[in-house]
Write an enzyme that holds these catalytic residues in place. Sequence first.
Site, PDB file in Angstrom:
ATOM      1  N   ASP A   1       3.248  -3.907   8.064  1.00 41.02           N
ATOM      2  CA  ASP A   1       2.020  -3.157   7.840  1.00 41.02           C
ATOM      3  C   ASP A   1       0.874  -4.134   8.103  1.00 41.02           C
ATOM      4  O   ASP A   1       0.559  -4.970   7.260  1.00 41.02           O
ATOM      5  CB  ASP A   1       2.002  -2.640   6.397  1.00 41.02           C
ATOM      6  CG  ASP A   1       0.649  -2.056   6.016  1.00 41.02           C
ATOM      7  OD1 ASP A   1      -0.293  -2.142   6.824  1.00 41.02           O
ATOM      8  OD2 ASP A   1       0.543  -1.527   4.891  1.00 41.02           O
TER       9      ASP A   1
ATOM     10  N   HIS B   1       0.873  -1.184   0.000  1.00 39.04           N
ATOM     11  CA  HIS B   1       0.000   0.000   0.000  1.00 39.04           C
ATOM     12  C   HIS B   1       0.906   1.229   0.000  1.00 39.04           C
ATOM     13  O   HIS B   1       2.016   1.181   0.535  1.00 39.04           O
ATOM     14  CB  HIS B   1      -0.825  -0.055   1.287  1.00 39.04           C
ATOM     15  CG  HIS B   1      -1.892   0.969   1.432  1.00 39.04           C
ATOM     16  ND1 HIS B   1      -1.623   2.270   1.780  1.00 39.04           N
ATOM     17  CD2 HIS B   1      -3.237   0.878   1.307  1.00 39.04           C
ATOM     18  CE1 HIS B   1      -2.766   2.940   1.860  1.00 39.04           C
ATOM     19  NE2 HIS B   1      -3.764   2.118   1.575  1.00 39.04           N
TER      20      HIS B   1
ATOM     21  N   LYS C   1     -10.462  -0.338  10.664  1.00 35.13           N
ATOM     22  CA  LYS C   1     -10.689  -1.538   9.847  1.00 35.13           C
ATOM     23  C   LYS C   1     -11.089  -2.722  10.720  1.00 35.13           C
ATOM     24  O   LYS C   1     -11.257  -3.831  10.234  1.00 35.13           O
ATOM     25  CB  LYS C   1      -9.425  -1.873   9.048  1.00 35.13           C
ATOM     26  CG  LYS C   1      -9.074  -0.795   8.012  1.00 35.13           C
ATOM     27  CD  LYS C   1      -7.869  -1.202   7.209  1.00 35.13           C
ATOM     28  CE  LYS C   1      -7.242  -0.064   6.443  1.00 35.13           C
ATOM     29  NZ  LYS C   1      -8.007   0.346   5.272  1.00 35.13           N
TER      30      LYS C   1
ATOM     31  N   GLN D   1      -4.312  -4.909   7.268  1.00 30.27           N
ATOM     32  CA  GLN D   1      -5.273  -5.951   6.857  1.00 30.27           C
ATOM     33  C   GLN D   1      -5.024  -7.256   7.615  1.00 30.27           C
ATOM     34  O   GLN D   1      -5.614  -8.283   7.269  1.00 30.27           O
ATOM     35  CB  GLN D   1      -5.177  -6.205   5.340  1.00 30.27           C
ATOM     36  CG  GLN D   1      -5.404  -4.984   4.475  1.00 30.27           C
ATOM     37  CD  GLN D   1      -6.839  -4.449   4.538  1.00 30.27           C
ATOM     38  OE1 GLN D   1      -7.753  -5.137   4.997  1.00 30.27           O
ATOM     39  NE2 GLN D   1      -7.040  -3.226   4.089  1.00 30.27           N
TER      40      GLN D   1
ATOM     41  N   CYS E   1      -4.845   2.462  -3.527  1.00 28.12           N
ATOM     42  CA  CYS E   1      -3.610   3.002  -2.931  1.00 28.12           C
ATOM     43  C   CYS E   1      -2.433   2.058  -3.170  1.00 28.12           C
ATOM     44  O   CYS E   1      -1.597   1.848  -2.283  1.00 28.12           O
ATOM     45  CB  CYS E   1      -3.763   3.261  -1.436  1.00 28.12           C
ATOM     46  SG  CYS E   1      -4.966   4.515  -1.075  1.00 28.12           S
TER      47      CYS E   1
HETATM   48  N1  PLP Z   1      -1.794  -0.577   4.578  1.00 31.27           N
HETATM   49  C1  PLP Z   1      -2.755  -1.343   4.063  1.00 31.27           C
HETATM   50  C2  PLP Z   1      -2.426  -2.726   3.601  1.00 31.27           C
HETATM   51  C3  PLP Z   1      -4.049  -0.841   3.963  1.00 31.27           C
HETATM   52  O1  PLP Z   1      -5.012  -1.593   3.438  1.00 31.27           O
HETATM   53  C4  PLP Z   1      -4.312   0.480   4.419  1.00 31.27           C
HETATM   54  C5  PLP Z   1      -5.657   1.071   4.275  1.00 31.27           C
HETATM   55  O2  PLP Z   1      -6.382   0.830   3.346  1.00 31.27           O
HETATM   56  C6  PLP Z   1      -3.266   1.225   4.970  1.00 31.27           C
HETATM   57  C7  PLP Z   1      -2.017   0.664   5.032  1.00 31.27           C
HETATM   58  C8  PLP Z   1      -3.475   2.607   5.471  1.00 31.27           C
HETATM   59  O3  PLP Z   1      -4.305   2.625   6.570  1.00 31.27           O
HETATM   60  P1  PLP Z   1      -4.819   4.019   7.171  1.00 31.27           P
HETATM   61  O4  PLP Z   1      -5.416   4.776   6.016  1.00 31.27           O
HETATM   62  O5  PLP Z   1      -5.841   3.614   8.178  1.00 31.27           O
HETATM   63  O6  PLP Z   1      -3.645   4.701   7.760  1.00 31.27           O
END
Ligand code: PLP
Length: 406
Positions: free
Chosen positions: A198, A121, A224, A201, A361
């Site tokens: 990260d 992401h 989430k 998910q 993203c």
């Molecule tokens: N990393 C992953 C794999 C994600 O799916 C997301 C959000 O969609 C993020 C990072 C970023 O999360 P946040 O927007 O809550 O900071």
Amino acid sequence: MDVKAIRADFPLLNQEVNGHPLVYLDSSATSQKPTQVIDAINQYYRLNNSNVHRGVHTIGTRATEQYEGARERVKQFIHAQYVEEVIFTRGTTTAINLVATSYGRANLTEGDEIVITQMEHHSNLIPWQQVAKATGATLKFIPLEDDGTVTLANVEKTITQATKIVAIAHVSNVLGTINPIKEIAEVAHRNGAIVVVDGAQGVPHMKVDVQALDCDFYAFSGHKMCAPTGIGVLYGKKVWLEQMEPIEFGGEMIDFVDLYDSTWKELPWKFEGGTPIISGAVGLAAAIDYLTVIGLDQIMTYEQQLTAYAIDQLEQIDGIDIYGPKKRAGLITFNLTDVHPHDTATVLDSEGIAVRAGHHCAQPLMKWLNVTATARASFYIYNTEDDVDRFVNGLKKAKEFFGDVF
Ligand code: PLP
């Protein structure tokens, strides 16, 4: 899992959209919130709202106890060794930026490597690009297999003695790939690198034990996993957090302040400058309680069953590309041949079915998939086989509709 009872906990799901009962298949973007979480936040504001760590008054003490109690709850949930290893942040993005900026800038220099993958992401890519630019370190990518998985052979080949940081998603938000974090951490540590996960998910959908994974940092977002927006967590091993400098300065994080110099509080507060996200932490604790009662292992199994049920039906539709490996988390990213995913999502929306369309993203991953965008259906504890059937029928309608157009 009693999904009927679970659904009844989520007031938002009980509505019609465009004349149809809502089918919400966008939980990877953000999950819906159960009454238990909404009530906990409501009760906090009605009874206990105050700033924390400051006053000696009773309400202030209650707010502080709730806030610090939430930290303890997170510690147990992810099985951290110490409560001070849990830093509250605004979400995954803020958590990763904290590690990249504080740890990265202090520990990287020219010739060092940061190893990531092309499935990341943007939140686990751009902070590392920035650190690489600032320090002269280089970014390296572990190659992906055709099905979007990472093999340990490629991990071994990519990580070298020059690698200082390995940053990788626990679960891909596009492919659903579940990465072998424990094994990757073993290779990274053997080469003297740290591992940043990260977990945006990961944590909402599976049991995560940060000590068993042996990761150095693990970032995730409350929104989430049934908690409100604006609260997230950075877990970090104490040994690293103690060495790291804060990146935000001001109230709450200081110990002693003089005209020209100041000192910081101990962990975890030195990283929580300003009035913290108190109601968010209260909501997160309620969400953790909610998910714990259901059971994270059950959640994972249920979502995987639902995904397999969906894929079985999708594979019978002509002209559909499904991306990602067979063994995956509870999401399906796909495209209908010759139909733009925004059009697919629009037809589904007209049937009351919410899916996501776009680059999710993850633009470099779209490039790897050789597409500009995709549609994505993602499942959570409140989705049912009936939701899947509605989704599949909606897709068939989209295909008929655009089949007629083209
Ligand atoms: N990393 C992953 C794999 C994600 O799916 C997301 C959000 O969609 C993020 C990072 C970023 O999360 P946040 O927007 O809550 O900071």
